[in-house]
Design a protein around this motif. Structure first.
Motif, short mmCIF file in Angstrom:
data_model
loop_
_atom_site.label_atom_id
_atom_site.label_comp_id
_atom_site.label_asym_id
_atom_site.label_seq_id
_atom_site.Cartn_x
_atom_site.Cartn_y
_atom_site.Cartn_z
N LYS A 36 -26.26 -72.06 49.42
CA LYS A 36 -27.61 -72.60 49.29
C LYS A 36 -28.68 -71.52 49.39
O LYS A 36 -29.86 -71.80 49.31
N GLY A 37 -28.28 -70.29 49.64
CA GLY A 37 -29.24 -69.19 49.79
C GLY A 37 -29.16 -68.58 51.16
O GLY A 37 -28.12 -68.60 51.83
N VAL A 38 -30.27 -68.04 51.64
CA VAL A 38 -30.34 -67.37 52.94
C VAL A 38 -30.51 -68.41 54.04
O VAL A 38 -31.31 -69.34 53.92
N ILE A 39 -29.74 -68.24 55.10
CA ILE A 39 -29.91 -69.05 56.30
C ILE A 39 -30.02 -68.10 57.49
O ILE A 39 -29.30 -67.10 57.55
N GLY A 40 -30.93 -68.39 58.38
CA GLY A 40 -31.07 -67.63 59.61
C GLY A 40 -30.75 -68.54 60.79
O GLY A 40 -30.83 -69.77 60.67
N ALA A 41 -30.40 -67.94 61.92
CA ALA A 41 -30.04 -68.76 63.08
C ALA A 41 -30.12 -67.97 64.38
O ALA A 41 -30.04 -66.74 64.39
N GLU A 99 -29.78 -75.66 71.93
CA GLU A 99 -29.78 -76.09 70.54
C GLU A 99 -29.63 -74.91 69.59
O GLU A 99 -30.07 -73.79 69.88
N LEU A 100 -28.99 -75.17 68.46
CA LEU A 100 -28.88 -74.18 67.39
C LEU A 100 -30.13 -74.30 66.53
O LEU A 100 -30.44 -75.38 66.01
N LEU A 101 -30.85 -73.20 66.41
CA LEU A 101 -32.02 -73.17 65.55
C LEU A 101 -31.65 -72.45 64.27
O LEU A 101 -31.06 -71.36 64.31
N THR A 102 -31.94 -73.08 63.14
CA THR A 102 -31.64 -72.51 61.84
C THR A 102 -32.92 -72.48 61.01
O THR A 102 -33.89 -73.18 61.33
N SER A 103 -32.89 -71.70 59.96
CA SER A 103 -34.06 -71.60 59.09
C SER A 103 -33.63 -71.33 57.67
O SER A 103 -32.67 -70.59 57.43
N ARG A 104 -34.36 -71.92 56.75
CA ARG A 104 -34.20 -71.66 55.32
C ARG A 104 -35.58 -71.57 54.70
O ARG A 104 -36.54 -72.06 55.27
N PHE A 116 -44.92 -63.66 48.58
CA PHE A 116 -45.34 -64.91 49.20
C PHE A 116 -44.08 -65.71 49.55
O PHE A 116 -43.27 -65.98 48.67
N VAL A 117 -43.93 -66.06 50.83
CA VAL A 117 -42.70 -66.67 51.32
C VAL A 117 -43.05 -67.89 52.16
O VAL A 117 -44.07 -67.91 52.85
N ARG A 118 -42.19 -68.91 52.11
CA ARG A 118 -42.36 -70.06 53.01
C ARG A 118 -40.99 -70.52 53.49
O ARG A 118 -39.97 -70.28 52.85
N GLY A 119 -41.00 -71.23 54.64
CA GLY A 119 -39.74 -71.71 55.18
C GLY A 119 -39.94 -72.75 56.27
O GLY A 119 -41.06 -73.10 56.63
N MET A 120 -38.81 -73.20 56.80
CA MET A 120 -38.78 -74.22 57.84
C MET A 120 -37.73 -73.81 58.86
O MET A 120 -36.67 -73.29 58.50
N ILE A 121 -38.04 -74.06 60.13
CA ILE A 121 -37.08 -73.86 61.21
C ILE A 121 -36.65 -75.25 61.69
O ILE A 121 -37.49 -76.13 61.87
N TYR A 122 -35.36 -75.39 61.90
CA TYR A 122 -34.77 -76.66 62.36
C TYR A 122 -34.12 -76.46 63.72
O TYR A 122 -33.46 -75.44 63.95
N ALA A 123 -34.31 -77.41 64.62
CA ALA A 123 -33.59 -77.46 65.90
C ALA A 123 -32.52 -78.51 65.69
O ALA A 123 -32.84 -79.71 65.59
N GLU A 124 -31.27 -78.06 65.61
CA GLU A 124 -30.17 -78.91 65.16
C GLU A 124 -30.59 -79.43 63.78
O GLU A 124 -30.74 -78.63 62.89
#
Length: 143
Positions: A36-41, A99-104, A116-124
């Motif tokens: 799905k692309g880059v994921i951070g955690a 919690e595992l925090l991830t971002s895309r 120009f970049v945008r993203g979202m961080i998720y907690a679980e």
């Protein structure tokens, strides 16, 4: 600066940057590329918490800044470097210890010298922090 590969633990096989002293202490933060692309955690630990028991806003902002560059990493294959020009963010929900925090995210536009970049961080699975920013690309000065 090239990333290192984590050799053990929960993030075995993920990339990180040990040469980044602040990110190493604030995180450490990790990235990888999947279908799905880059994921951070990163895993929220006690040291990431504020007095109210949720992940400190500064920690989320540091992770978001890490992600700006992780998402845009392919724009730096020419040896250029970058600095954050702007970063906008919205706190949407609390993240808790353990919690595992991830971002895309995505690169919205890659100009010659500004990204120009945008993203979202998720907690679980919960959306907890949205961000957008601009990165200024430049060529490193000769030593």
């Amino acid at each position: 600066m090239q990333p290192s590969i984590e050799q053990e633990g929960e993030f075995k096989g993920w990339q990180y940057w040990p040469e980044e002293p602040f990110e190493s202490r604030a995180g450490p933060f990790y990235r990888k590329v999947d279908d799905k692309g880059v994921i951070g955690a990163f895993r929220a630990e006690r040291r990431h918490m504020n007095a109210g028991g949720s992940v400190h806003g500064g920690c989320l902002m540091s992770f978001a800044d890490f992600m700006l560059f992780s998402i845009a990493w392919d724009s730096f294959t020419d040896g250029s470097m970058g600095v954050t020009l702007t970063m906008n963010s919205e706190f949407l929900a609390a993240a808790r210890e353990g919690e595992l925090l991830t971002s895309r995210g995505e690169v919205l536009r890659a100009g010659r010298s500004v990204l120009f970049v945008r993203g979202m961080i998720y907690a679980e699975e919960r959306s907890c922090f949205s961000f957008s920013g601009t990165i200024k690309k430049f060529s490193p000065r000769p030593a």
